[in-house]
Write a protein that holds these residues in place. Structure first.
Motif, short mmCIF file in Angstrom:
data_model
loop_
_atom_site.label_atom_id
_atom_site.label_comp_id
_atom_site.label_asym_id
_atom_site.label_seq_id
_atom_site.Cartn_x
_atom_site.Cartn_y
_atom_site.Cartn_z
N TYR A 41 -1.25 -3.17 -9.30
CA TYR A 41 -0.61 -1.95 -9.57
C TYR A 41 -0.32 -1.51 -10.99
O TYR A 41 -0.58 -0.45 -11.57
CB TYR A 41 0.57 -1.47 -8.65
N SER A 170 -2.11 6.25 -5.51
CA SER A 170 -0.97 7.05 -5.86
C SER A 170 -1.04 7.91 -6.88
O SER A 170 -0.78 9.17 -7.03
CB SER A 170 0.01 5.90 -6.36
N THR A 183 4.23 14.47 -12.89
CA THR A 183 4.77 13.30 -12.02
C THR A 183 4.19 11.97 -12.54
O THR A 183 4.23 10.99 -11.80
CB THR A 183 4.01 13.66 -10.59
N TRP A 186 6.33 9.18 -12.13
CA TRP A 186 6.73 8.89 -10.75
C TRP A 186 5.68 7.77 -10.48
O TRP A 186 5.78 6.80 -9.70
CB TRP A 186 6.71 9.92 -9.73
N VAL A 190 6.98 3.78 -9.08
CA VAL A 190 6.69 3.23 -7.68
C VAL A 190 6.82 1.77 -7.77
O VAL A 190 7.08 1.01 -6.89
CB VAL A 190 5.25 3.92 -7.16
N VAL A 193 9.40 -0.80 -6.20
CA VAL A 193 9.69 -1.26 -4.98
C VAL A 193 9.21 -2.55 -4.48
O VAL A 193 9.84 -3.57 -3.95
CB VAL A 193 8.89 -0.27 -3.75
#
Length: 493
Positions: A41, A170, A183, A186, A190, A193
Protein backbone atom coordinates in the motif's frame (compact mmCIF):
# COMPACT_ATOMS: atom_id res chain seq x y z
CA UNK A 1 23.32 -38.03 11.27
CA UNK A 2 23.22 -35.37 8.54
CA UNK A 3 20.02 -33.75 7.36
CA UNK A 4 20.18 -35.67 4.05
CA UNK A 5 20.62 -39.06 5.74
CA UNK A 6 17.88 -38.31 8.25
CA UNK A 7 15.57 -37.40 5.38
CA UNK A 8 16.43 -40.64 3.59
CA UNK A 9 15.55 -42.61 6.71
CA UNK A 10 12.31 -40.66 7.28
CA UNK A 11 10.47 -40.43 4.00
CA UNK A 12 7.28 -39.21 5.67
CA UNK A 13 8.92 -36.21 7.28
CA UNK A 14 10.06 -32.75 6.32
CA UNK A 15 9.94 -31.78 2.63
CA UNK A 16 8.32 -35.14 1.75
CA UNK A 17 5.63 -34.95 4.43
CA UNK A 18 2.04 -35.25 3.24
CA UNK A 19 0.55 -34.03 6.50
CA UNK A 20 -1.80 -31.05 6.44
CA UNK A 21 -0.59 -27.61 7.47
CA UNK A 22 -1.53 -26.80 11.06
CA UNK A 23 -4.15 -23.99 11.30
CA UNK A 24 -1.91 -21.98 13.64
CA UNK A 25 0.75 -21.70 10.90
CA UNK A 26 -1.82 -20.14 8.57
CA UNK A 27 -2.84 -17.66 11.28
CA UNK A 28 0.82 -16.72 11.82
CA UNK A 29 1.34 -16.20 8.08
CA UNK A 30 -1.81 -14.09 7.69
CA UNK A 31 -0.89 -11.77 10.56
CA UNK A 32 2.81 -11.43 9.67
CA UNK A 33 2.04 -10.68 6.03
CA UNK A 34 0.07 -7.60 7.06
CA UNK A 35 3.62 -6.20 6.86
CA UNK A 36 3.53 -7.08 3.17
CA UNK A 37 0.13 -5.42 2.77
CA UNK A 38 1.57 -2.23 4.28
CA UNK A 39 4.66 -2.57 2.08
CA UNK A 40 2.43 -2.75 -1.01
CA UNK A 41 0.00 0.00 0.00
CA UNK A 42 2.67 2.52 1.00
CA UNK A 43 4.69 1.96 -2.18
CA UNK A 44 1.61 1.93 -4.45
CA UNK A 45 -0.42 4.81 -3.03
CA UNK A 46 2.11 7.44 -4.11
CA UNK A 47 1.41 6.69 -7.79
CA UNK A 48 -2.03 8.29 -7.57
CA UNK A 49 -1.34 10.82 -4.82
CA UNK A 50 1.44 12.38 -6.94
CA UNK A 51 -1.15 13.51 -9.49
CA UNK A 52 -2.83 15.72 -6.89
CA UNK A 53 -0.32 16.80 -4.23
CA UNK A 54 1.89 18.74 -6.66
CA UNK A 55 0.15 22.11 -6.41
CA UNK A 56 -0.18 22.10 -2.62
CA UNK A 57 3.40 20.96 -1.99
CA UNK A 58 4.85 22.93 -4.95
CA UNK A 59 6.51 19.87 -6.46
CA UNK A 60 9.09 20.11 -9.25
CA UNK A 61 10.18 17.13 -11.39
CA UNK A 62 13.19 16.68 -9.09
CA UNK A 63 11.20 16.88 -5.84
CA UNK A 64 8.59 14.56 -7.37
CA UNK A 65 11.36 11.98 -7.78
CA UNK A 66 12.53 12.64 -4.22
CA UNK A 67 9.06 12.18 -2.75
CA UNK A 68 8.75 8.85 -4.55
CA UNK A 69 12.26 7.54 -3.98
CA UNK A 70 12.83 8.79 -0.41
CA UNK A 71 10.76 5.88 0.87
CA UNK A 72 13.00 3.50 -1.05
CA UNK A 73 16.17 5.06 0.36
CA UNK A 74 14.79 4.66 3.87
CA UNK A 75 13.79 1.09 3.02
CA UNK A 76 17.38 0.18 2.14
CA UNK A 77 18.59 1.14 5.61
CA UNK A 78 15.51 -0.31 7.29
CA UNK A 79 16.31 -3.67 5.70
CA UNK A 80 19.94 -3.47 6.78
CA UNK A 81 19.12 -2.52 10.38
CA UNK A 82 16.32 -5.03 10.82
CA UNK A 83 18.50 -7.82 9.42
CA UNK A 84 21.13 -7.08 12.05
CA UNK A 85 18.77 -6.70 15.01
CA UNK A 86 16.54 -9.65 14.04
CA UNK A 87 19.37 -12.01 14.96
CA UNK A 88 19.83 -10.30 18.34
CA UNK A 89 16.28 -9.64 19.56
CA UNK A 90 14.19 -11.94 17.37
CA UNK A 91 12.04 -11.69 14.27
CA UNK A 92 8.80 -11.09 16.22
CA UNK A 93 10.04 -8.06 18.17
CA UNK A 94 11.36 -6.44 15.01
CA UNK A 95 7.94 -6.80 13.33
CA UNK A 96 6.26 -5.22 16.38
CA UNK A 97 8.59 -2.20 16.19
CA UNK A 98 8.03 -1.94 12.43
CA UNK A 99 4.24 -1.79 12.95
CA UNK A 100 4.69 1.30 15.14
CA UNK A 101 6.98 2.93 12.56
CA UNK A 102 4.43 2.17 9.82
CA UNK A 103 1.75 4.03 11.79
CA UNK A 104 4.01 7.03 12.50
CA UNK A 105 5.04 7.27 8.85
CA UNK A 106 1.47 7.02 7.54
CA UNK A 107 0.18 9.74 9.87
CA UNK A 108 3.23 11.93 9.20
CA UNK A 109 2.89 11.82 5.41
CA UNK A 110 -0.84 12.47 5.62
CA UNK A 111 -0.27 15.62 7.72
CA UNK A 112 2.92 16.88 6.00
CA UNK A 113 2.65 20.68 5.54
CA UNK A 114 5.34 20.94 2.85
CA UNK A 115 7.62 18.89 0.65
CA UNK A 116 10.45 18.76 3.23
CA UNK A 117 8.23 17.13 5.84
CA UNK A 118 6.75 14.84 3.20
CA UNK A 119 10.22 13.58 2.22
CA UNK A 120 11.18 13.17 5.91
CA UNK A 121 8.13 11.07 6.77
CA UNK A 122 8.48 9.07 3.55
CA UNK A 123 12.00 8.21 4.75
CA UNK A 124 10.56 7.09 8.11
CA UNK A 125 7.91 5.04 6.33
CA UNK A 126 10.65 3.54 4.18
CA UNK A 127 12.46 2.21 7.25
CA UNK A 128 9.34 0.20 8.08
CA UNK A 129 8.82 -0.97 4.49
CA UNK A 130 12.43 -2.15 4.18
CA UNK A 131 12.39 -3.78 7.58
CA UNK A 132 9.22 -5.69 6.72
CA UNK A 133 10.65 -6.80 3.37
CA UNK A 134 13.70 -8.27 5.12
CA UNK A 135 12.06 -9.70 8.25
CA UNK A 136 8.62 -11.03 7.33
CA UNK A 137 9.80 -13.59 4.70
CA UNK A 138 12.42 -14.91 7.13
CA UNK A 139 9.87 -15.12 9.94
CA UNK A 140 7.43 -17.09 7.76
CA UNK A 141 10.15 -19.31 6.23
CA UNK A 142 11.34 -20.32 9.70
CA UNK A 143 7.78 -20.86 10.92
CA UNK A 144 6.55 -22.82 7.89
CA UNK A 145 6.85 -26.61 7.53
CA UNK A 146 9.33 -27.54 4.81
CA UNK A 147 6.70 -29.02 2.47
CA UNK A 148 4.60 -25.80 2.55
CA UNK A 149 7.35 -23.17 2.82
CA UNK A 150 7.12 -22.04 -0.80
CA UNK A 151 3.40 -21.35 -0.72
CA UNK A 152 3.43 -19.70 2.72
CA UNK A 153 6.41 -17.43 2.06
CA UNK A 154 4.85 -16.38 -1.23
CA UNK A 155 1.83 -15.11 0.73
CA UNK A 156 4.10 -12.13 1.45
CA UNK A 157 4.28 -11.34 -2.26
CA UNK A 158 0.51 -11.84 -2.55
CA UNK A 159 -0.06 -9.34 0.25
CA UNK A 160 2.38 -6.86 -1.32
CA UNK A 161 0.53 -6.83 -4.63
CA UNK A 162 -2.83 -6.86 -2.80
CA UNK A 163 -1.68 -3.78 -0.91
CA UNK A 164 -0.71 -2.10 -4.18
CA UNK A 165 -4.06 -2.96 -5.74
CA UNK A 166 -5.83 -1.65 -2.63
CA UNK A 167 -3.86 1.58 -3.01
CA UNK A 168 -4.86 1.94 -6.66
CA UNK A 169 -8.53 1.30 -5.83
CA UNK A 170 -8.31 3.74 -2.92
CA UNK A 171 -6.77 6.41 -5.16
CA UNK A 172 -9.40 6.00 -7.86
CA UNK A 173 -12.21 5.81 -5.30
CA UNK A 174 -11.21 8.96 -3.42
CA UNK A 175 -10.75 10.79 -6.71
CA UNK A 176 -14.17 9.68 -8.00
CA UNK A 177 -15.97 10.49 -4.73
CA UNK A 178 -14.39 13.73 -3.58
CA UNK A 179 -11.67 14.74 -6.03
CA UNK A 180 -7.99 13.92 -5.54
CA UNK A 181 -6.95 17.52 -4.94
CA UNK A 182 -8.92 17.47 -1.68
CA UNK A 183 -8.34 13.92 -0.49
CA UNK A 184 -4.79 12.82 -1.28
CA UNK A 185 -3.99 13.09 2.44
CA UNK A 186 -6.69 10.52 3.19
CA UNK A 187 -5.16 8.23 0.57
CA UNK A 188 -1.95 8.24 2.63
CA UNK A 189 -3.63 8.06 6.05
CA UNK A 190 -5.54 4.82 5.33
CA UNK A 191 -2.32 2.82 5.89
CA UNK A 192 -2.58 3.45 9.64
CA UNK A 193 -5.33 0.81 9.97
CA UNK A 194 -3.34 -2.30 8.90
CA UNK A 195 -0.36 -1.01 10.91
CA UNK A 196 -2.45 -1.15 14.10
CA UNK A 197 -3.76 -4.61 13.15
CA UNK A 198 -0.20 -5.86 12.55
CA UNK A 199 0.99 -4.62 15.95
CA UNK A 200 -1.99 -6.08 17.78
CA UNK A 201 -1.76 -9.45 16.02
CA UNK A 202 1.99 -9.90 16.53
CA UNK A 203 1.55 -9.37 20.28
CA UNK A 204 0.08 -12.89 20.41
CA UNK A 205 2.54 -14.61 18.08
CA UNK A 206 5.67 -16.57 19.14
CA UNK A 207 9.14 -16.15 17.71
CA UNK A 208 10.54 -18.80 15.36
CA UNK A 209 11.85 -22.17 16.57
CA UNK A 210 15.19 -21.57 14.82
CA UNK A 211 15.71 -18.25 16.60
CA UNK A 212 14.87 -19.83 19.97
CA UNK A 213 17.27 -22.68 19.26
CA UNK A 214 20.00 -20.26 18.13
CA UNK A 215 19.67 -18.58 21.55
CA UNK A 216 19.88 -21.92 23.37
CA UNK A 217 16.17 -21.88 24.28
CA UNK A 218 15.49 -25.39 23.00
CA UNK A 219 12.40 -26.03 25.13
CA UNK A 220 10.69 -22.97 23.63
CA UNK A 221 11.78 -24.03 20.13
CA UNK A 222 10.20 -27.44 20.64
CA UNK A 223 7.04 -25.86 22.03
CA UNK A 224 6.62 -23.74 18.88
CA UNK A 225 7.22 -26.77 16.66
CA UNK A 226 4.58 -28.72 18.56
CA UNK A 227 2.08 -25.94 17.77
CA UNK A 228 3.06 -25.57 14.10
CA UNK A 229 3.95 -29.10 12.92
CA UNK A 230 2.29 -32.46 12.61
CA UNK A 231 3.29 -34.67 15.52
CA UNK A 232 5.46 -36.97 13.38
CA UNK A 233 7.46 -34.01 12.00
CA UNK A 234 8.41 -32.35 15.31
CA UNK A 235 11.28 -34.69 16.19
CA UNK A 236 12.64 -34.68 12.63
CA UNK A 237 12.84 -30.90 12.45
CA UNK A 238 14.12 -30.44 16.00
CA UNK A 239 16.93 -32.89 15.23
CA UNK A 240 17.90 -31.01 12.06
CA UNK A 241 17.92 -27.66 13.84
CA UNK A 242 20.04 -28.96 16.72
CA UNK A 243 22.52 -30.74 14.42
CA UNK A 244 23.01 -27.71 12.18
CA UNK A 245 23.49 -25.34 15.10
CA UNK A 246 25.88 -27.79 16.74
CA UNK A 247 27.98 -27.86 13.56
CA UNK A 248 28.13 -24.09 13.64
CA UNK A 249 28.90 -24.21 17.40
CA UNK A 250 26.19 -21.58 17.89
CA UNK A 251 28.62 -18.82 17.03
CA UNK A 252 27.38 -15.26 17.31
CA UNK A 253 26.68 -13.89 13.81
CA UNK A 254 29.64 -11.80 12.65
CA UNK A 255 30.45 -9.98 9.44
CA UNK A 256 33.95 -11.43 9.64
CA UNK A 257 32.39 -14.78 8.67
CA UNK A 258 32.31 -13.37 5.16
CA UNK A 259 36.02 -14.21 5.00
CA UNK A 260 34.95 -17.76 4.20
CA UNK A 261 34.96 -17.91 0.38
CA UNK A 262 31.75 -19.95 0.07
CA UNK A 263 29.87 -17.45 2.24
CA UNK A 264 31.17 -14.53 0.17
CA UNK A 265 29.88 -16.24 -2.97
CA UNK A 266 26.54 -17.05 -1.37
CA UNK A 267 26.09 -13.47 -0.14
CA UNK A 268 26.91 -12.10 -3.61
CA UNK A 269 24.45 -14.53 -5.21
CA UNK A 270 21.79 -13.27 -2.78
CA UNK A 271 22.57 -9.66 -3.69
CA UNK A 272 22.35 -10.56 -7.38
CA UNK A 273 18.98 -12.30 -6.95
CA UNK A 274 17.64 -9.26 -5.09
CA UNK A 275 19.04 -6.69 -7.53
CA UNK A 276 17.88 -8.27 -10.80
CA UNK A 277 14.28 -8.33 -9.54
CA UNK A 278 14.42 -4.51 -9.36
CA UNK A 279 16.58 -3.92 -12.42
CA UNK A 280 13.73 -5.13 -14.62
CA UNK A 281 12.22 -1.71 -13.88
CA UNK A 282 9.11 -3.23 -12.29
CA UNK A 283 8.61 -0.39 -9.87
CA UNK A 284 8.70 2.28 -12.55
CA UNK A 285 5.42 0.66 -13.60
CA UNK A 286 4.09 0.32 -10.05
CA UNK A 287 5.02 3.89 -8.99
CA UNK A 288 4.72 5.85 -12.23
CA UNK A 289 2.02 3.99 -14.19
CA UNK A 290 -0.51 6.87 -14.10
CA UNK A 291 2.24 9.33 -15.08
CA UNK A 292 3.35 7.07 -17.95
CA UNK A 293 -0.20 6.50 -19.20
CA UNK A 294 -0.88 10.24 -19.09
CA UNK A 295 2.30 10.72 -21.13
CA UNK A 296 0.91 8.45 -23.86
CA UNK A 297 -2.43 10.27 -24.04
CA UNK A 298 -4.75 9.10 -21.24
CA UNK A 299 -6.69 11.50 -19.00
CA UNK A 300 -6.23 11.55 -15.19
CA UNK A 301 -9.37 9.49 -14.60
CA UNK A 302 -8.52 6.97 -17.32
CA UNK A 303 -4.94 6.61 -16.10
CA UNK A 304 -6.02 6.01 -12.49
CA UNK A 305 -8.66 3.50 -13.58
CA UNK A 306 -6.25 1.69 -15.92
CA UNK A 307 -3.72 1.41 -13.09
CA UNK A 308 -6.23 -0.73 -11.16
CA UNK A 309 -5.76 -3.29 -13.96
CA UNK A 310 -2.04 -3.41 -13.06
CA UNK A 311 -2.96 -4.19 -9.45
CA UNK A 312 -5.57 -6.77 -10.42
CA UNK A 313 -3.26 -8.67 -12.79
CA UNK A 314 -0.52 -8.59 -10.13
CA UNK A 315 -2.82 -10.22 -7.56
CA UNK A 316 -4.15 -12.79 -10.05
CA UNK A 317 -0.68 -13.77 -11.28
CA UNK A 318 0.66 -14.05 -7.73
CA UNK A 319 -1.94 -16.77 -7.16
CA UNK A 320 -0.56 -18.43 -10.28
CA UNK A 321 2.96 -18.06 -8.84
CA UNK A 322 1.91 -19.71 -5.57
CA UNK A 323 0.42 -22.59 -7.56
CA UNK A 324 3.55 -22.94 -9.70
CA UNK A 325 5.90 -22.96 -6.71
CA UNK A 326 4.29 -26.20 -5.57
CA UNK A 327 4.93 -27.81 -8.96
CA UNK A 328 8.15 -26.54 -10.55
CA UNK A 329 11.60 -25.62 -9.30
CA UNK A 330 12.72 -22.21 -8.05
CA UNK A 331 15.43 -21.97 -10.71
CA UNK A 332 12.96 -22.74 -13.50
CA UNK A 333 10.57 -20.07 -12.23
CA UNK A 334 13.36 -17.51 -12.04
CA UNK A 335 14.29 -18.25 -15.67
CA UNK A 336 10.67 -18.01 -16.88
CA UNK A 337 10.20 -14.72 -15.04
CA UNK A 338 13.45 -13.10 -16.15
CA UNK A 339 13.19 -14.06 -19.83
CA UNK A 340 9.49 -13.17 -19.95
CA UNK A 341 10.00 -9.76 -18.33
CA UNK A 342 12.83 -8.92 -20.71
CA UNK A 343 10.70 -9.80 -23.76
CA UNK A 344 7.87 -7.57 -22.48
CA UNK A 345 10.24 -4.66 -21.91
CA UNK A 346 11.31 -4.95 -25.54
CA UNK A 347 7.63 -5.00 -26.56
CA UNK A 348 6.83 -1.79 -24.64
CA UNK A 349 9.92 -0.09 -26.05
CA UNK A 350 9.04 -1.14 -29.61
CA UNK A 351 5.40 -0.05 -29.32
CA UNK A 352 6.25 3.38 -27.92
CA UNK A 353 9.01 3.85 -30.54
CA UNK A 354 7.24 2.57 -33.67
CA UNK A 355 3.63 3.68 -33.18
CA UNK A 356 2.74 7.36 -33.83
CA UNK A 357 2.09 9.61 -30.82
CA UNK A 358 -0.84 11.38 -32.49
CA UNK A 359 -3.45 10.59 -35.15
CA UNK A 360 -5.21 13.55 -36.78
CA UNK A 361 -3.86 15.84 -34.09
CA UNK A 362 -5.21 13.68 -31.24
CA UNK A 363 -3.28 11.27 -28.97
CA UNK A 364 -3.17 7.79 -30.49
CA UNK A 365 -5.28 5.79 -28.00
CA UNK A 366 -4.30 2.50 -29.64
CA UNK A 367 -0.70 3.28 -28.69
CA UNK A 368 -1.82 4.04 -25.11
CA UNK A 369 -3.63 0.73 -24.78
CA UNK A 370 -0.79 -1.22 -26.39
CA UNK A 371 1.57 0.26 -23.77
CA UNK A 372 -0.94 -0.77 -21.07
CA UNK A 373 -1.07 -4.28 -22.62
CA UNK A 374 2.72 -4.44 -22.44
CA UNK A 375 2.60 -3.44 -18.77
CA UNK A 376 0.04 -6.17 -18.03
CA UNK A 377 2.09 -8.83 -19.84
CA UNK A 378 5.21 -7.68 -17.99
CA UNK A 379 3.44 -7.87 -14.63
CA UNK A 380 2.19 -11.37 -15.49
CA UNK A 381 5.78 -12.61 -15.69
CA UNK A 382 7.05 -10.39 -12.86
CA UNK A 383 4.35 -11.18 -10.29
CA UNK A 384 3.59 -14.68 -11.54
CA UNK A 385 7.18 -15.90 -11.47
CA UNK A 386 10.08 -13.56 -10.78
CA UNK A 387 8.95 -11.66 -7.68
CA UNK A 388 7.54 -14.66 -5.74
CA UNK A 389 10.61 -16.77 -6.35
CA UNK A 390 12.95 -13.88 -5.49
CA UNK A 391 11.55 -13.43 -1.98
CA UNK A 392 11.38 -17.18 -1.48
CA UNK A 393 14.99 -17.78 -2.54
CA UNK A 394 16.23 -14.95 -0.31
CA UNK A 395 14.42 -16.47 2.67
CA UNK A 396 15.91 -19.93 1.97
CA UNK A 397 19.50 -19.74 0.80
CA UNK A 398 21.30 -18.14 3.78
CA UNK A 399 22.65 -20.09 6.81
CA UNK A 400 20.49 -19.99 9.96
CA UNK A 401 22.83 -17.98 12.19
CA UNK A 402 23.57 -15.45 9.41
CA UNK A 403 20.11 -15.38 7.84
CA UNK A 404 19.08 -12.08 9.41
CA UNK A 405 22.32 -10.25 8.52
CA UNK A 406 22.60 -11.68 5.00
CA UNK A 407 18.91 -11.11 4.27
CA UNK A 408 19.26 -7.52 5.46
CA UNK A 409 22.27 -6.98 3.19
CA UNK A 410 20.58 -8.51 0.14
CA UNK A 411 17.38 -6.54 0.64
CA UNK A 412 19.48 -3.41 1.19
CA UNK A 413 20.84 -3.95 -2.32
CA UNK A 414 17.30 -4.49 -3.63
CA UNK A 415 16.07 -1.20 -2.17
CA UNK A 416 19.11 0.78 -3.30
CA UNK A 417 18.50 -0.48 -6.85
CA UNK A 418 14.83 0.43 -6.47
CA UNK A 419 15.74 3.89 -5.12
CA UNK A 420 18.14 4.70 -7.95
CA UNK A 421 15.75 3.53 -10.67
CA UNK A 422 12.78 5.41 -9.17
CA UNK A 423 14.81 8.58 -8.68
CA UNK A 424 16.25 8.53 -12.19
CA UNK A 425 13.18 7.36 -14.11
CA UNK A 426 11.54 10.82 -14.49
CA UNK A 427 14.89 12.17 -15.73
CA UNK A 428 15.31 9.16 -18.04
CA UNK A 429 11.78 9.64 -19.35
CA UNK A 430 12.49 13.30 -20.12
CA UNK A 431 15.86 12.63 -21.78
CA UNK A 432 15.38 9.45 -23.87
CA UNK A 433 11.60 9.03 -23.84
CA UNK A 434 9.48 6.02 -22.91
CA UNK A 435 10.93 3.81 -25.64
CA UNK A 436 14.54 4.60 -24.75
CA UNK A 437 13.91 3.96 -21.05
CA UNK A 438 12.40 0.54 -21.68
CA UNK A 439 15.08 -0.47 -24.19
CA UNK A 440 17.65 0.30 -21.47
CA UNK A 441 15.74 -1.88 -18.98
CA UNK A 442 15.58 -4.66 -21.59
CA UNK A 443 19.35 -4.56 -22.08
CA UNK A 444 19.83 -4.84 -18.32
CA UNK A 445 17.30 -7.69 -18.34
CA UNK A 446 19.45 -9.68 -20.75
CA UNK A 447 22.33 -9.43 -18.28
CA UNK A 448 19.95 -10.53 -15.51
CA UNK A 449 18.92 -13.57 -17.55
CA UNK A 450 22.55 -14.63 -17.91
CA UNK A 451 22.98 -14.28 -14.13
CA UNK A 452 19.95 -16.50 -13.45
CA UNK A 453 21.22 -19.22 -15.80
CA UNK A 454 24.70 -19.15 -14.28
CA UNK A 455 24.15 -18.66 -10.56
CA UNK A 456 20.61 -19.24 -9.25
CA UNK A 457 20.49 -22.55 -7.28
CA UNK A 458 17.62 -25.04 -7.03
CA UNK A 459 16.28 -25.29 -3.46
CA UNK A 460 12.92 -27.01 -3.92
CA UNK A 461 12.18 -30.15 -1.85
CA UNK A 462 14.87 -29.40 0.75
CA UNK A 463 14.58 -28.25 4.34
CA UNK A 464 16.38 -25.05 5.34
CA UNK A 465 19.15 -27.13 6.92
CA UNK A 466 19.51 -29.31 3.81
CA UNK A 467 19.71 -26.19 1.63
CA UNK A 468 22.53 -24.91 3.85
CA UNK A 469 24.47 -28.18 3.54
CA UNK A 470 23.84 -28.37 -0.22
CA UNK A 471 25.02 -24.82 -0.93
CA UNK A 472 28.02 -25.20 1.36
CA UNK A 473 29.13 -28.32 -0.48
CA UNK A 474 28.40 -26.84 -3.92
CA UNK A 475 30.20 -23.53 -3.38
CA UNK A 476 33.03 -24.89 -1.23
CA UNK A 477 33.75 -27.67 -3.76
CA UNK A 478 33.76 -25.12 -6.59
CA UNK A 479 36.34 -23.10 -4.67
CA UNK A 480 38.48 -26.20 -4.11
CA UNK A 481 38.35 -27.08 -7.83
CA UNK A 482 39.46 -23.56 -8.72
CA UNK A 483 42.30 -23.80 -6.21
CA UNK A 484 43.48 -27.04 -7.85
CA UNK A 485 43.24 -25.57 -11.35
CA UNK A 486 45.16 -22.35 -10.63
CA UNK A 487 48.64 -23.98 -10.38
CA UNK A 488 47.95 -26.00 -13.55
CA UNK A 489 46.97 -22.85 -15.43
CA UNK A 490 50.14 -21.08 -14.24
CA UNK A 491 52.30 -23.99 -15.44
CA UNK A 492 50.59 -23.92 -18.84
CA UNK A 493 51.63 -20.31 -19.33
Amino acid sequence: MSGESYLTANKASGPNSNTRTEPFVKVIAMIATLGGLLFGYDTGVISGALLFMGDELHLTPFTTGLVTSSLLFGAAFGALASGHFAAAVGRRKIILVLAIIFAIGAIGTALAPDVDWMIFFRLILGVAVGGASATVPVYIAEMAPANKRGQLVTMQELMIVSGQMLAYISNAGFNAAWGGNETWRWMLAVATVPAVLLWFGMMFMPDTPRWYAMKGRLAEARKVLERTRAREDVEWEMTEIEETLAEEQQQRPRLRDLRQPWLIKLFLIGIGIAAIQQLTGVNTIMYYAPTMLKAVGMSDDAALFATIANGAISVLMTFVGIWLLGRIGRRTMAMIGQFGCTACLLFIGAVSYLMPETVNGQPDMLRSYMVLLGMLMFLSFQQGALSPVTWLLLSEIFPTRLRGIFMGGAVFALWIANFLISLMFPILLASVGLSGAFFIFAAIGIGGALFVVRFVPETRNRSLEQIEHYLHERLANAEERQAVLRPAVKKTF
